[in-house]
Design a protein around this motif. Structure first.
Motif, PDB file in Angstrom:
ATOM      1  N   ARG A  67       0.734  -1.346  -0.064  1.00 39.50           N
ATOM      2  CA  ARG A  67       0.001   0.000   0.010  1.00 39.50           C
ATOM      3  C   ARG A  67       0.976   1.342  -0.016  1.00 39.50           C
ATOM      4  O   ARG A  67       0.348   2.258  -0.493  1.00 39.50           O
ATOM      5  CB  ARG A  67      -0.897   0.082   1.249  1.00 39.50           C
ATOM      6  CG  ARG A  67      -2.269  -1.054   1.066  1.00 39.50           C
ATOM      7  CD  ARG A  67      -3.137  -0.662   2.411  1.00 39.50           C
ATOM      8  NE  ARG A  67      -3.662  -1.919   2.400  1.00 39.50           N
ATOM      9  CZ  ARG A  67      -3.640  -2.874   3.222  1.00 39.50           C
ATOM     10  NH1 ARG A  67      -2.868  -2.765   4.129  1.00 39.50           N
ATOM     11  NH2 ARG A  67      -4.603  -3.923   3.251  1.00 39.50           N
ATOM     12  N   HIS A  70       1.619   2.175  -3.865  1.00 42.89           N
ATOM     13  CA  HIS A  70       0.463   1.609  -4.661  1.00 42.89           C
ATOM     14  C   HIS A  70       0.208   2.589  -5.933  1.00 42.89           C
ATOM     15  O   HIS A  70      -0.277   2.159  -6.927  1.00 42.89           O
ATOM     16  CB  HIS A  70      -0.924   1.684  -3.853  1.00 42.89           C
ATOM     17  CG  HIS A  70      -1.437   2.681  -3.611  1.00 42.89           C
ATOM     18  ND1 HIS A  70      -0.948   3.754  -2.832  1.00 42.89           N
ATOM     19  CD2 HIS A  70      -2.516   3.525  -4.267  1.00 42.89           C
ATOM     20  CE1 HIS A  70      -1.819   4.718  -2.676  1.00 42.89           C
ATOM     21  NE2 HIS A  70      -2.658   4.702  -3.579  1.00 42.89           N
ATOM     22  N   ASP A  71       0.751   3.816  -6.010  1.00 44.73           N
ATOM     23  CA  ASP A  71       0.458   4.720  -7.314  1.00 44.73           C
ATOM     24  C   ASP A  71       1.573   5.003  -8.237  1.00 44.73           C
ATOM     25  O   ASP A  71       2.272   5.660  -8.001  1.00 44.73           O
ATOM     26  CB  ASP A  71      -0.229   5.854  -6.632  1.00 44.73           C
ATOM     27  CG  ASP A  71      -0.629   6.879  -7.935  1.00 44.73           C
ATOM     28  OD1 ASP A  71      -0.748   6.604  -8.951  1.00 44.73           O
ATOM     29  OD2 ASP A  71      -1.459   7.947  -7.719  1.00 44.73           O
ATOM     30  N   ILE A  72       1.669   3.907  -9.238  1.00 44.02           N
ATOM     31  CA  ILE A  72       2.643   3.982  -9.930  1.00 44.02           C
ATOM     32  C   ILE A  72       2.547   5.153 -10.885  1.00 44.02           C
ATOM     33  O   ILE A  72       3.659   5.738 -11.444  1.00 44.02           O
ATOM     34  CB  ILE A  72       2.969   2.676 -10.910  1.00 44.02           C
ATOM     35  CG1 ILE A  72       1.608   2.558 -11.853  1.00 44.02           C
ATOM     36  CG2 ILE A  72       3.308   1.513  -9.888  1.00 44.02           C
ATOM     37  CD1 ILE A  72       1.772   1.193 -12.622  1.00 44.02           C
ATOM     38  N   ARG A  73       1.495   5.760 -11.205  1.00 45.81           N
ATOM     39  CA  ARG A  73       1.612   6.968 -12.048  1.00 45.81           C
ATOM     40  C   ARG A  73       2.243   7.969 -11.621  1.00 45.81           C
ATOM     41  O   ARG A  73       3.071   8.733 -11.983  1.00 45.81           O
ATOM     42  CB  ARG A  73      -0.045   7.518 -12.177  1.00 45.81           C
ATOM     43  CG  ARG A  73      -0.981   6.516 -13.107  1.00 45.81           C
ATOM     44  CD  ARG A  73      -2.228   6.622 -13.155  1.00 45.81           C
ATOM     45  NE  ARG A  73      -2.738   6.710 -11.900  1.00 45.81           N
ATOM     46  CZ  ARG A  73      -4.002   7.089 -11.674  1.00 45.81           C
ATOM     47  NH1 ARG A  73      -4.855   7.685 -12.613  1.00 45.81           N
ATOM     48  NH2 ARG A  73      -4.478   6.813 -10.531  1.00 45.81           N
ATOM     49  N   GLY A 128      -4.452  -5.331  -7.997  1.00 41.83           N
ATOM     50  CA  GLY A 128      -3.770  -4.069  -7.958  1.00 41.83           C
ATOM     51  C   GLY A 128      -2.727  -3.762  -8.975  1.00 41.83           C
ATOM     52  O   GLY A 128      -2.797  -2.574  -9.434  1.00 41.83           O
ATOM     53  N   LEU A 129      -1.967  -4.788  -9.361  1.00 43.13           N
ATOM     54  CA  LEU A 129      -0.885  -4.410 -10.374  1.00 43.13           C
ATOM     55  C   LEU A 129      -1.744  -4.407 -11.720  1.00 43.13           C
ATOM     56  O   LEU A 129      -1.193  -3.314 -12.462  1.00 43.13           O
ATOM     57  CB  LEU A 129       0.095  -5.590 -10.286  1.00 43.13           C
ATOM     58  CG  LEU A 129       1.019  -5.951  -9.108  1.00 43.13           C
ATOM     59  CD1 LEU A 129       1.878  -7.146  -9.195  1.00 43.13           C
ATOM     60  CD2 LEU A 129       1.888  -4.624  -8.911  1.00 43.13           C
ATOM     61  N   THR A 131      -4.512  -2.894 -12.439  1.00 39.26           N
ATOM     62  CA  THR A 131      -5.172  -1.820 -12.214  1.00 39.26           C
ATOM     63  C   THR A 131      -4.476  -0.576 -12.288  1.00 39.26           C
ATOM     64  O   THR A 131      -4.491   0.393 -13.101  1.00 39.26           O
ATOM     65  CB  THR A 131      -6.165  -1.405 -10.875  1.00 39.26           C
ATOM     66  OG1 THR A 131      -6.909  -2.545 -10.818  1.00 39.26           O
ATOM     67  CG2 THR A 131      -6.738  -0.415 -10.933  1.00 39.26           C
ATOM     68  N   GLU A 132      -3.300  -0.719 -11.549  1.00 36.69           N
ATOM     69  CA  GLU A 132      -2.113   0.503 -11.710  1.00 36.69           C
ATOM     70  C   GLU A 132      -1.600   0.353 -12.882  1.00 36.69           C
ATOM     71  O   GLU A 132      -1.285   1.583 -13.518  1.00 36.69           O
ATOM     72  CB  GLU A 132      -0.992   0.050 -10.707  1.00 36.69           C
ATOM     73  CG  GLU A 132      -1.307   0.103  -9.382  1.00 36.69           C
ATOM     74  CD  GLU A 132      -0.134  -0.224  -8.384  1.00 36.69           C
ATOM     75  OE1 GLU A 132       0.903  -0.373  -8.745  1.00 36.69           O
ATOM     76  OE2 GLU A 132      -0.549  -0.629  -7.487  1.00 36.69           O
ATOM     77  N   ASP A 135      -4.304   1.866 -15.492  1.00 35.76           N
ATOM     78  CA  ASP A 135      -4.272   3.299 -14.988  1.00 35.76           C
ATOM     79  C   ASP A 135      -3.203   4.305 -15.883  1.00 35.76           C
ATOM     80  O   ASP A 135      -3.330   5.335 -16.477  1.00 35.76           O
ATOM     81  CB  ASP A 135      -4.240   3.827 -13.662  1.00 35.76           C
ATOM     82  CG  ASP A 135      -5.542   3.290 -12.973  1.00 35.76           C
ATOM     83  OD1 ASP A 135      -6.585   3.063 -13.869  1.00 35.76           O
ATOM     84  OD2 ASP A 135      -5.902   3.231 -11.791  1.00 35.76           O
ATOM     85  N   TRP A 136      -1.995   3.669 -15.823  1.00 34.60           N
ATOM     86  CA  TRP A 136      -0.774   4.222 -16.256  1.00 34.60           C
ATOM     87  C   TRP A 136      -0.749   4.383 -17.949  1.00 34.60           C
ATOM     88  O   TRP A 136      -0.477   5.405 -18.598  1.00 34.60           O
ATOM     89  CB  TRP A 136       0.325   3.468 -15.824  1.00 34.60           C
ATOM     90  CG  TRP A 136       1.710   4.136 -16.549  1.00 34.60           C
ATOM     91  CD1 TRP A 136       2.451   5.054 -15.964  1.00 34.60           C
ATOM     92  CD2 TRP A 136       2.406   3.765 -17.632  1.00 34.60           C
ATOM     93  NE1 TRP A 136       3.615   5.440 -16.760  1.00 34.60           N
ATOM     94  CE2 TRP A 136       3.467   4.515 -17.824  1.00 34.60           C
ATOM     95  CE3 TRP A 136       2.282   2.719 -18.730  1.00 34.60           C
ATOM     96  CZ2 TRP A 136       4.475   4.420 -18.913  1.00 34.60           C
ATOM     97  CZ3 TRP A 136       2.930   2.707 -19.684  1.00 34.60           C
ATOM     98  CH2 TRP A 136       3.960   3.572 -19.855  1.00 34.60           C
TER      99      TRP A 136
END
Length: 198
Positions: A67, A70-73, A128-129, A131-132, A135-136
């Motif tokens: 967590r 979590h935000d790779i962007r 989660g991977l 989705t990340e 999104d990227w």
């Protein structure tokens, strides 16, 4: 230097043993011995009421770490062109998979529905991977539909999981493609697909 508590040692050693031997094949006595306690003494039960709760503590520890990143962007946005960001992103995702190798190995070695907490943790990690990455991809190809972004992300993450699976599960490091070469090919394929988006 911070002192490692007995509870932390138990979690660390249990997760290592669960990943190497499987949850069911690992005894409480083995965990106690690995953590520096007298094997078979029941000392584990001073910290955890059951082996299952010890597994849950290990899962929670790994999810908490996940967590935190979590935000790779936000990690990779603006680092350069698409190819540069994809290369760095591929390396990052391999690192996450490496860091979560214990959880992945435990999940593979534990029958489905044996631990709903483990099933949920595995699903959350993998989803989660996906989705990340999806999104990227959306940041680079905003006209690409959500379903297409998700499909590309699933293929991308699964390609990296497969890279590690041969070593983690089948102990076949000798025949594996070196990471740099693998990431270069992975980057080329994803870049082509993203730039070919309508």
């Amino acid at each position: 230097m911070a002192t490692i508590t007995t509870r932390e040692r138990l979690v660390t050693e249990a997760m290592r043993l669960f990943s190497e031997q499987g949850y069911r094949a690992t005894s409480v006595a083995q965990i106690e011995a690995a953590a520096g306690l007298a094997a078979g003494s029941g000392a584990l039960y001073h910290h955890f009421k059951s082996k299952e709760l010890l597994l849950e503590a290990g899962i929670d520890r790994q999810l908490d770490r996940r967590r935190a990143m979590h935000d790779i962007r936000s990690l990779f946005a603006g680092l350069g062109g698409l190819r540069t960001e994809l290369t760095i992103l591929g390396r990052y995702l391999l690192t996450v998979i490496d860091e979560e190798s214990q959880l992945l190995q435990i999940a593979v070695r534990t029958p489905t529905n044996r631990s709903s907490r483990l099933d949920d943790a595995y699903a959350a990690l993998i989803d989660g991977l996906y989705t990340e990455l999806a999104d990227w991809i959306g940041g680079w190809a905003p006209d690409l539909g959500a379903a297409d972004r998700r499909t590309i992300a699933v293929v991308g993450v699964n390609g990296l999981l497969g890279k590690r699976a041969t070593a983690m599960l089948f102990h076949a490091e000798a025949i594996a493609t070196p990471d740099d070469q693998y990431i270069a090919e992975w980057t080329t394929m994803l870049q082509h697909r993203i730039t070919a988006a309508p």
